[in-house]
Scaffold this motif. Structure first.
Motif, PDB file in Angstrom:
ATOM      1  N   LYS A   1      -1.627  17.694   0.800  1.00 42.88           N
ATOM      2  CA  LYS A   1      -0.804  18.761   0.219  1.00 42.88           C
ATOM      3  C   LYS A   1      -0.012  18.269  -0.977  1.00 42.88           C
ATOM      4  CE  LYS A   1      -0.181  21.762   4.260  1.00 42.88           C
ATOM      5  NZ  LYS A   1       0.805  22.402   5.163  1.00 42.88           N
ATOM      6  N   ALA A   2       0.547  17.052  -0.864  1.00 45.49           N
ATOM      7  CA  ALA A   2       1.314  16.506  -1.988  1.00 45.49           C
ATOM      8  C   ALA A   2       0.420  16.286  -3.201  1.00 45.49           C
ATOM      9  CB  ALA A   2       1.977  15.206  -1.578  1.00 45.49           C
ATOM     10  N   LEU A   3      -0.820  15.862  -2.978  1.00 47.37           N
ATOM     11  CA  LEU A   3      -1.751  15.684  -4.082  1.00 47.37           C
ATOM     12  C   LEU A   3      -2.067  17.001  -4.764  1.00 47.37           C
ATOM     13  CD1 LEU A   3      -4.314  13.066  -2.703  1.00 47.37           C
ATOM     14  CD2 LEU A   3      -2.895  12.810  -4.735  1.00 47.37           C
ATOM     15  N   ILE A   4      -2.306  18.031  -3.947  1.00 44.99           N
ATOM     16  CA  ILE A   4      -2.631  19.348  -4.509  1.00 44.99           C
ATOM     17  C   ILE A   4      -1.441  19.931  -5.255  1.00 44.99           C
ATOM     18  CG2 ILE A   4      -3.226  21.727  -3.900  1.00 44.99           C
ATOM     19  CD1 ILE A   4      -4.878  20.583  -1.581  1.00 44.99           C
TER      20      ILE A   4
ATOM     21  N   PHE B   1       1.770  11.202  -9.040  1.00 45.19           N
ATOM     22  CA  PHE B   1       1.117  10.246  -8.148  1.00 45.19           C
ATOM     23  C   PHE B   1      -0.215   9.754  -8.712  1.00 45.19           C
ATOM     24  CE2 PHE B   1       3.732  12.973  -5.404  1.00 45.19           C
ATOM     25  CZ  PHE B   1       4.554  12.010  -4.850  1.00 45.19           C
ATOM     26  N   ARG B   2      -0.473  10.091  -9.949  1.00 41.36           N
ATOM     27  CA  ARG B   2      -1.753   9.678 -10.552  1.00 41.36           C
ATOM     28  C   ARG B   2      -1.624   8.394 -11.370  1.00 41.36           C
ATOM     29  NH1 ARG B   2      -3.185  15.742 -12.783  1.00 41.36           N
ATOM     30  NH2 ARG B   2      -3.165  16.768 -10.744  1.00 41.36           N
ATOM     31  N   ASP B   3      -0.428   7.858 -11.455  1.00 37.12           N
ATOM     32  CA  ASP B   3      -0.231   6.636 -12.247  1.00 37.12           C
ATOM     33  C   ASP B   3      -0.212   5.391 -11.368  1.00 37.12           C
ATOM     34  OD1 ASP B   3       2.137   7.018 -10.929  1.00 37.12           O
ATOM     35  OD2 ASP B   3       3.390   6.406 -12.619  1.00 37.12           O
ATOM     36  N   TRP B   4      -0.899   5.450 -10.236  1.00 32.62           N
ATOM     37  CA  TRP B   4      -0.879   4.326  -9.304  1.00 32.62           C
ATOM     38  C   TRP B   4      -1.313   3.035  -9.976  1.00 32.62           C
ATOM     39  CZ3 TRP B   4       0.821   2.040  -5.210  1.00 32.62           C
ATOM     40  CH2 TRP B   4       0.124   0.971  -4.657  1.00 32.62           C
TER      41      TRP B   4
ATOM     42  N   GLN C   1       0.832  -1.193   0.000  1.00 31.40           N
ATOM     43  CA  GLN C   1       0.000   0.000   0.000  1.00 31.40           C
ATOM     44  C   GLN C   1       0.868   1.244   0.000  1.00 31.40           C
ATOM     45  OE1 GLN C   1      -2.493  -0.020   3.474  1.00 31.40           O
ATOM     46  NE2 GLN C   1      -0.801  -0.093   4.918  1.00 31.40           N
ATOM     47  N   PHE C   2       0.246   2.352  -0.375  1.00 31.36           N
ATOM     48  CA  PHE C   2       0.963   3.616  -0.545  1.00 31.36           C
ATOM     49  C   PHE C   2       0.040   4.742  -0.108  1.00 31.36           C
ATOM     50  CE2 PHE C   2       1.512   7.233  -3.548  1.00 31.36           C
ATOM     51  CZ  PHE C   2       2.745   7.666  -3.120  1.00 31.36           C
ATOM     52  N   ALA C   3       0.567   5.664   0.642  1.00 25.00           N
ATOM     53  CA  ALA C   3      -0.220   6.803   1.121  1.00 25.00           C
ATOM     54  C   ALA C   3       0.427   8.105   0.685  1.00 25.00           C
ATOM     55  CB  ALA C   3      -0.351   6.751   2.641  1.00 25.00           C
ATOM     56  N   ILE C   4      -0.398   9.107   0.383  1.00 28.59           N
ATOM     57  CA  ILE C   4       0.104  10.414  -0.025  1.00 28.59           C
ATOM     58  C   ILE C   4      -0.732  11.486   0.662  1.00 28.59           C
ATOM     59  CG2 ILE C   4      -1.350  10.381  -2.093  1.00 28.59           C
ATOM     60  CD1 ILE C   4       0.789  12.028  -3.489  1.00 28.59           C
ATOM     61  N   SER C   5      -0.071  12.526   1.118  1.00 26.26           N
ATOM     62  CA  SER C   5      -0.774  13.565   1.858  1.00 26.26           C
ATOM     63  C   SER C   5      -1.599  14.453   0.931  1.00 26.26           C
ATOM     64  CB  SER C   5       0.232  14.437   2.622  1.00 26.26           C
ATOM     65  OG  SER C   5       1.000  15.207   1.716  1.00 26.26           O
TER      66      SER C   5
ATOM     67  N   GLU D   1     -10.028   7.760   0.780  1.00 20.98           N
ATOM     68  CA  GLU D   1      -9.591   9.008   1.401  1.00 20.98           C
ATOM     69  C   GLU D   1      -9.273   8.762   2.864  1.00 20.98           C
ATOM     70  OE1 GLU D   1     -11.708  12.652   0.783  1.00 20.98           O
ATOM     71  OE2 GLU D   1     -12.659  11.892  -1.036  1.00 20.98           O
ATOM     72  N   GLY D   2      -8.201   9.388   3.319  1.00 20.50           N
ATOM     73  CA  GLY D   2      -7.870   9.278   4.727  1.00 20.50           C
ATOM     74  C   GLY D   2      -8.868  10.036   5.587  1.00 20.50           C
ATOM     75  N   TRP D   3      -9.103   9.534   6.793  1.00 18.09           N
ATOM     76  CA  TRP D   3     -10.022  10.211   7.704  1.00 18.09           C
ATOM     77  C   TRP D   3      -9.245  10.819   8.872  1.00 18.09           C
ATOM     78  CZ3 TRP D   3     -14.862  11.798   7.400  1.00 18.09           C
ATOM     79  CH2 TRP D   3     -15.534  12.199   8.557  1.00 18.09           C
ATOM     80  N   ASP D   4      -8.383  10.005   9.493  1.00 20.26           N
ATOM     81  CA  ASP D   4      -7.568  10.543  10.580  1.00 20.26           C
ATOM     82  C   ASP D   4      -6.473  11.451  10.045  1.00 20.26           C
ATOM     83  OD1 ASP D   4      -9.019   9.093  12.477  1.00 20.26           O
ATOM     84  OD2 ASP D   4      -7.778   7.320  12.157  1.00 20.26           O
ATOM     85  N   VAL D   5      -6.004  11.163   8.841  1.00 20.47           N
ATOM     86  CA  VAL D   5      -4.959  11.968   8.206  1.00 20.47           C
ATOM     87  C   VAL D   5      -5.458  12.395   6.840  1.00 20.47           C
ATOM     88  CG1 VAL D   5      -2.589  11.987   7.349  1.00 20.47           C
ATOM     89  CG2 VAL D   5      -3.155  10.706   9.427  1.00 20.47           C
ATOM     90  N   LEU D   6      -5.319  13.688   6.519  1.00 18.31           N
ATOM     91  CA  LEU D   6      -5.761  14.180   5.222  1.00 18.31           C
ATOM     92  C   LEU D   6      -4.863  13.627   4.129  1.00 18.31           C
ATOM     93  CD1 LEU D   6      -6.572  17.926   6.027  1.00 18.31           C
ATOM     94  CD2 LEU D   6      -8.177  16.039   5.726  1.00 18.31           C
ATOM     95  N   GLY D   7      -5.490  13.013   3.145  1.00 21.44           N
ATOM     96  CA  GLY D   7      -4.714  12.451   2.048  1.00 21.44           C
ATOM     97  C   GLY D   7      -5.447  11.277   1.424  1.00 21.44           C
ATOM     98  N   MET D   8      -4.706  10.467   0.656  1.00 20.27           N
ATOM     99  CA  MET D   8      -5.258   9.303  -0.027  1.00 20.27           C
ATOM    100  C   MET D   8      -4.401   8.086   0.270  1.00 20.27           C
ATOM    101  SD  MET D   8      -8.023   9.964  -1.838  1.00 20.27           S
ATOM    102  CE  MET D   8      -8.037   8.614  -3.011  1.00 20.27           C
TER     103      MET D   8
END
Length: 247
Positions: free
Chosen positions: A56-59, A66-69, A50-54, A227-234
């Motif tokens: 801010k990094a997405l924006i 990070f869109r080629d997952w 698995q992979f997580a991204i914040s 979408e993350g709930w405890d931490v903003l991100g994906m």
């Protein structure tokens, strides 16, 4: 390629041929025959990452890095499968049928004296010997010839250049220079083979040696994101139910 319904070991039953037909006697009596059998088994396992991204990094991801997952997860799932299959092949697994290695002198499929394909003249001779060994293979009854013909030549990068010369069609000036393997073999190059060993295989549609399976309800890599709930991100996840064995 195959599928399995669950994670229990799956058994692949092999039956011998029925033997040649016998002449019917004057009284019309037909003789009975029997079929030999052998089985091999293997099971599925689960592989995942698995992979997580914040947020801010997405924006800030203007280039879409990070869109080629989906594509990178698919490639890495394929690499995982290739690693497992090649590790199986190169480990020369023990067969359940007779307790001997897949490639063994008693099976008639292991060269007694190996020759690199690039050796002057020896490569062609060794390849000819491999073809002869395939032709001489017998079915499970030990009598009926299966008439296997080589279709694939598998090598590592160390022998790629020399191996390319063998199946190539060359305009021969004399009969002795004719290449008997021209257009008869397809070359496969596998970087996980790091030495000079090489393999010849028949058409797997007729005589399969390796089999791989997916879970029937989840064939291929299964990808998901949330979408993350405890931490903003994906968060992104890929799961693969896969297994392979020598059959």
């Amino acid at each position: 390629r195959s599928t399995m319904a669950d994670f229990r070991p799956g058994t692949r039953l092999k039956l011998s041929d029925i033997g040649t037909l016998e002449k019917v006697s004057e009284s019309g009596e037909i003789t009975h025959t029997s079929r030999g059998e052998a089985s091999e088994s293997y099971a599925l396992d689960t592989y995942a990452t698995q992979f997580a991204i914040s947020r801010k990094a997405l924006i800030n991801d203007d280039l879409g890095a990070f869109r080629d997952w989906g594509s990178t997860a698919g490639r890495m799932a394929a690499e995982t499968e290739a690693n497992l299959i090649l590790n199986l092949l190169l480990s020369n697994p023990t067969m359940g049928e007779d307790g001997k290695a897949l490639f063994h002198a008693d099976h008639g499929n292991l060269a007694s004296t190996g020759a690199a394909l690039g050796d002057a003249g020896a490569g062609l001779t060794a390849l000819s010997g491999a073809r002869l060994a395939l032709r001489g293979m017998k079915a499970l009854d030990g009598k009926t010839p299966i008439n296997a013909t080589p279709k694939f030549l598998l090598v590592g990068p160390e022998q790629e250049t020399e191996a390319e010369k063998l199946p190539a069609e060359i305009a021969a000036a004399t009969v002795d220079e004719v290449n008997p393997f021209a257009k008869r073999l397809s070359l496969l190059v596998e970087p996980r083979i790091t030495d000079n060993q090489w393999f010849v295989f028949a058409d797997p549609a007729q005589l399969p040696v390796l089999e791989y399976s997916y879970l029937s309800s989840a064939q291929g890599p299964q990808m998901a994101s949330r979408e993350g709930w405890d931490v903003l991100g994906m968060e992104f996840r890929v799961v693969l139910d896969f297994g392979c064995g020598a059959v």
